[in-house]
Design an enzyme around this catalytic site. Sequence first.
Site, PDB file in Angstrom:
ATOM      1  N   ARG A  47       0.853  -1.201   0.000  1.00  0.00           N
ATOM      2  CA  ARG A  47       0.000   0.000   0.000  1.00  0.00           C
ATOM      3  C   ARG A  47       0.879   1.238   0.000  1.00  0.00           C
ATOM      4  O   ARG A  47       1.285   1.718   1.049  1.00  0.00           O
ATOM      5  CB  ARG A  47      -0.883   0.029   1.243  1.00  0.00           C
ATOM      6  CG  ARG A  47      -1.997  -0.991   1.245  1.00  0.00           C
ATOM      7  CD  ARG A  47      -2.946  -0.706   2.392  1.00  0.00           C
ATOM      8  NE  ARG A  47      -3.775  -1.861   2.687  1.00  0.00           N
ATOM      9  CZ  ARG A  47      -3.638  -2.637   3.761  1.00  0.00           C
ATOM     10  NH1 ARG A  47      -2.708  -2.366   4.666  1.00  0.00           N
ATOM     11  NH2 ARG A  47      -4.436  -3.673   3.944  1.00  0.00           N
ATOM     12  N   ASP A  96       2.140   5.019  -0.065  1.00  0.00           N
ATOM     13  CA  ASP A  96       1.619   6.248   0.541  1.00  0.00           C
ATOM     14  C   ASP A  96       1.297   7.324  -0.493  1.00  0.00           C
ATOM     15  O   ASP A  96       1.717   7.226  -1.636  1.00  0.00           O
ATOM     16  CB  ASP A  96       2.693   6.865   1.458  1.00  0.00           C
ATOM     17  CG  ASP A  96       2.800   6.125   2.770  1.00  0.00           C
ATOM     18  OD1 ASP A  96       1.845   5.435   3.149  1.00  0.00           O
ATOM     19  OD2 ASP A  96       3.872   6.255   3.412  1.00  0.00           O
ATOM     20  N   TYR A 136      12.270  -1.295  -3.005  1.00  0.00           N
ATOM     21  CA  TYR A 136      11.984   0.135  -3.153  1.00  0.00           C
ATOM     22  C   TYR A 136      13.248   0.877  -3.557  1.00  0.00           C
ATOM     23  O   TYR A 136      14.354   0.492  -3.167  1.00  0.00           O
ATOM     24  CB  TYR A 136      11.488   0.727  -1.825  1.00  0.00           C
ATOM     25  CG  TYR A 136      10.007   0.561  -1.577  1.00  0.00           C
ATOM     26  CD1 TYR A 136       9.095   1.514  -2.032  1.00  0.00           C
ATOM     27  CD2 TYR A 136       9.515  -0.550  -0.897  1.00  0.00           C
ATOM     28  CE1 TYR A 136       7.733   1.377  -1.802  1.00  0.00           C
ATOM     29  CE2 TYR A 136       8.147  -0.700  -0.664  1.00  0.00           C
ATOM     30  CZ  TYR A 136       7.264   0.267  -1.107  1.00  0.00           C
ATOM     31  OH  TYR A 136       5.917   0.129  -0.886  1.00  0.00           O
ATOM     32  N   ARG A 150      11.030   5.972   3.909  1.00  0.00           N
ATOM     33  CA  ARG A 150      11.220   7.433   3.956  1.00  0.00           C
ATOM     34  C   ARG A 150      11.868   7.873   5.266  1.00  0.00           C
ATOM     35  O   ARG A 150      12.669   8.814   5.276  1.00  0.00           O
ATOM     36  CB  ARG A 150       9.875   8.134   3.739  1.00  0.00           C
ATOM     37  CG  ARG A 150       9.401   7.976   2.280  1.00  0.00           C
ATOM     38  CD  ARG A 150       7.959   8.362   2.109  1.00  0.00           C
ATOM     39  NE  ARG A 150       7.736   9.708   2.607  1.00  0.00           N
ATOM     40  CZ  ARG A 150       6.546  10.202   2.924  1.00  0.00           C
ATOM     41  NH1 ARG A 150       5.472   9.437   2.786  1.00  0.00           N
ATOM     42  NH2 ARG A 150       6.427  11.424   3.360  1.00  0.00           N
TER      43      ARG A 150
END
Lengths: 259, 259
Positions: A57, A59, A117, A204
């Site tokens: 999911r 952001d 990622y 992040r």
Amino acid sequence: MAEFLNSINKIILILEYDGRRYHGFQWQANAPTVQAELEQAIEKVTGENLRVIAASRTDAGVHATGQVVSFRTSSRLSAQTLARALNYYLPEDIAVKGACQADADFNVRRHALSREYEYRIITSRSRLPLAQGSAYIVPYELNIKEMNKACELLKGKHDFASFAAALRPLRDTVREVYEARVTSEGHLHTFYMVANSFLPHQVRNTVGLLIRLGIEKVGLDKFRHIMEAKKPGLAGPAAPARGLCLTKVNYPIDLEFAI
Amino acid sequence: MAEFLNSINKIILILEYDGRRYHGFQWQANAPTVQAELEQAIEKVTGENLRVIAASRTDAGVHATGQVVSFRTSSRLSAQTLARALNYYLPEDIAVKGACQADADFNVRRHALSREYEYRIITSRSRLPLAQGSAYIVPYELNIKEMNKACELLKGKHDFASFAAALRPLRDTVREVYEARVTSEGHLHTFYMVANSFLPHQVRNTVGLLIRLGIEKVGLDKFRHIMEAKKPGLAGPAAPARGLCLTKVNYPIDLEFAI
């Protein structure tokens, strides 16, 4: 009844999207999301009002080049034909890159072995209009060597509570990181991270702390200390969403996407 | 009076812009252009309503990472301070990357020795939302080797009339091409072209013809024939603007841009 069940197909899609216009992947009542756009397109193609499941999911503002989603449909269209039809209805900033059929019990979230990622950082004293939509522009030099030393600390099975968003308490904050490193090409520095799964905001917050280390506001000792404290909100500040991209989801079987 | 003249500075800027929102560089009465945005920002910083000159008038939708512009100002701000102030007022998709002062008679257009352009092509059967703003997505394989053979024909001093836009007759269609080649990195193919100057639409018409060659709709003989015919509109069709970027302008002196 058996025939009816057999006529339902599990379709798997691989998606690319530019996350800037969306409040994340997941459906929200009053905000545009990737899920809502995809479900609308599916309804236009198949006439079915259904829910899709995503492997990760993402952001608000986060991009994807390799998001994987699944849904069950009674449409008789082939996976590839469905994909091309969905591309016709999807907005410019979301595309189906490939599709395949899978066993009814295949679950894109539970069966994922790992997620990959990438976070793109560009060191530049000026704004860079052509790059700033998919990278974080940082106006100072970064000590990439030191950042890579910290990456070594991240690898393995650890309690990453300090890297979770402070917002919500989580039951289990242990994750296994298979790869973490920063590679550079001129002023473009790409942080690459692979883990079995990620805590909310983990990448992040990791990048935020790595940048503090790269500009020498914190040292490796402090980095280790923050990691060992296991306290949500300690790492960060979260680097902006626009630099982050979900690039790949890995499964125990090879999904043969085609379009 | 002498003092007044001495107090006028010639400022040179290097600009990056995402061309998608603009009807090209050059000022137009009823359409947003890069020049209009820049002149508005200059007026906000210096109070002067003046005209800038650009090294290359990029077309509607074309990007730049190395556009060079100049203007004369009586502002006493240093070039770098001006650049930072302009960045404050410029929209997100235009940025000043560096600035310097130059002699009053330095002309960014006339004194340019050469201009460098890049055109990005991605071969992909699906749309690519994260790349499509700065590349042309082509849904078939390209014969890059054959395209590079054609690039060899482009090098040198030739009459490039066939590569000019058919719209307006030009007095002189002879240009000198210093470099032309296609390099590949996976599915990304970048056409790089350097010339003393370019005819309107020359790069995009060249790419259009190179793609026809790459998909084997025309052969090298036909490419040569089109080139030798010297007839505007014969090459092409012009590849879309979004793949094109002005990357550099070369001068006989080193401009020391800083920000």
